[in-house]
Design a protein around this motif. Sequence first.
Motif, PDB file in Angstrom:
ATOM      1  N   GLU A   1       0.847  -1.191   0.000  1.00 56.46           N
ATOM      2  CA  GLU A   1       0.000   0.000   0.000  1.00 56.46           C
ATOM      3  C   GLU A   1       0.885   1.244   0.000  1.00 56.46           C
ATOM      4  O   GLU A   1       1.940   1.266   0.630  1.00 56.46           O
ATOM      5  N   TYR A   2       0.420   2.256  -0.735  1.00 61.55           N
ATOM      6  CA  TYR A   2       1.145   3.520  -0.853  1.00 61.55           C
ATOM      7  C   TYR A   2       0.196   4.675  -0.594  1.00 61.55           C
ATOM      8  O   TYR A   2      -1.003   4.570  -0.844  1.00 61.55           O
ATOM      9  N   LYS A   3       0.751   5.815  -0.155  1.00 64.72           N
ATOM     10  CA  LYS A   3      -0.014   7.056  -0.181  1.00 64.72           C
ATOM     11  C   LYS A   3      -0.224   7.412  -1.651  1.00 64.72           C
ATOM     12  O   LYS A   3       0.638   7.104  -2.482  1.00 64.72           O
ATOM     13  N   PRO A   4      -1.335   8.064  -2.000  1.00 66.46           N
ATOM     14  CA  PRO A   4      -1.621   8.333  -3.412  1.00 66.46           C
ATOM     15  C   PRO A   4      -0.504   9.044  -4.168  1.00 66.46           C
ATOM     16  O   PRO A   4      -0.280   8.782  -5.341  1.00 66.46           O
ATOM     17  N   ASN A   5       0.230   9.948  -3.499  1.00 66.60           N
ATOM     18  CA  ASN A   5       1.263  10.729  -4.192  1.00 66.60           C
ATOM     19  C   ASN A   5       2.674  10.155  -4.024  1.00 66.60           C
ATOM     20  O   ASN A   5       3.647  10.792  -4.393  1.00 66.60           O
ATOM     21  N   ASP A   6       2.795   8.949  -3.478  1.00 67.30           N
ATOM     22  CA  ASP A   6       4.103   8.328  -3.254  1.00 67.30           C
ATOM     23  C   ASP A   6       4.669   7.839  -4.591  1.00 67.30           C
ATOM     24  O   ASP A   6       4.120   6.930  -5.205  1.00 67.30           O
ATOM     25  N   GLN A   7       5.765   8.457  -5.024  1.00 67.92           N
ATOM     26  CA  GLN A   7       6.340   8.120  -6.336  1.00 67.92           C
ATOM     27  C   GLN A   7       6.991   6.730  -6.363  1.00 67.92           C
ATOM     28  O   GLN A   7       7.235   6.195  -7.443  1.00 67.92           O
ATOM     29  N   GLU A   8       7.243   6.150  -5.194  1.00 66.04           N
ATOM     30  CA  GLU A   8       7.886   4.828  -5.160  1.00 66.04           C
ATOM     31  C   GLU A   8       7.065   3.777  -5.901  1.00 66.04           C
ATOM     32  O   GLU A   8       7.606   2.828  -6.460  1.00 66.04           O
ATOM     33  N   GLN A   9       5.730   3.956  -5.926  1.00 64.01           N
ATOM     34  CA  GLN A   9       4.879   2.963  -6.576  1.00 64.01           C
ATOM     35  C   GLN A   9       5.131   2.874  -8.086  1.00 64.01           C
ATOM     36  O   GLN A   9       4.778   1.883  -8.715  1.00 64.01           O
ATOM     37  N   PHE A  10       5.756   3.916  -8.669  1.00 59.45           N
ATOM     38  CA  PHE A  10       6.050   3.938 -10.101  1.00 59.45           C
ATOM     39  C   PHE A  10       7.478   3.489 -10.415  1.00 59.45           C
ATOM     40  O   PHE A  10       7.877   3.468 -11.574  1.00 59.45           O
TER      41      PHE A  10
END
Length: 154
Positions: free
Chosen positions: A111-120
Amino acid sequence: HIYDIDPAVPGKLEIPSLKISVPLIWTKDIKNFDADLTKGVVHFPGTALPGDIGNAYISGHSSGTVFSKNPYRQIFAKLDQLKDLASVDVTITLKNKKTVTLHYIVQSRKEYKPNDQEQFQNTGESILSLSTCYPVDTTARRLVVKAKLSQASQ
């Protein structure tokens, strides 16, 4: 790119264990993102294309109002039930009109915060990231399930 995908022809995303089969829309511009989510799941512009090395990021809705005309508003509602080693298939249409099916195997979820760039974030592998708002009926976080390319068939 490894595959010369025809962006005018939607792909198809299939998750057999969740009984999901849905059009995959190739969003060209971020401003079309919400509109494209009414047509299926959406490839996030600027991320790797399926089959390429990198992170091909696919978003789909987990919830929507009952008044929503979007038939795909809950397409990823059960994404949290997708198990490790489950298969995810992406069928793409090439500019020469041939189709290729890319077979991915689920590796992990986070799970990520919506603006967390790590997910990309990209790795040196061909990864498919399936993303949805989580928990269902909120936009608090993004649940991202990552799957790794195992093979391609034509």
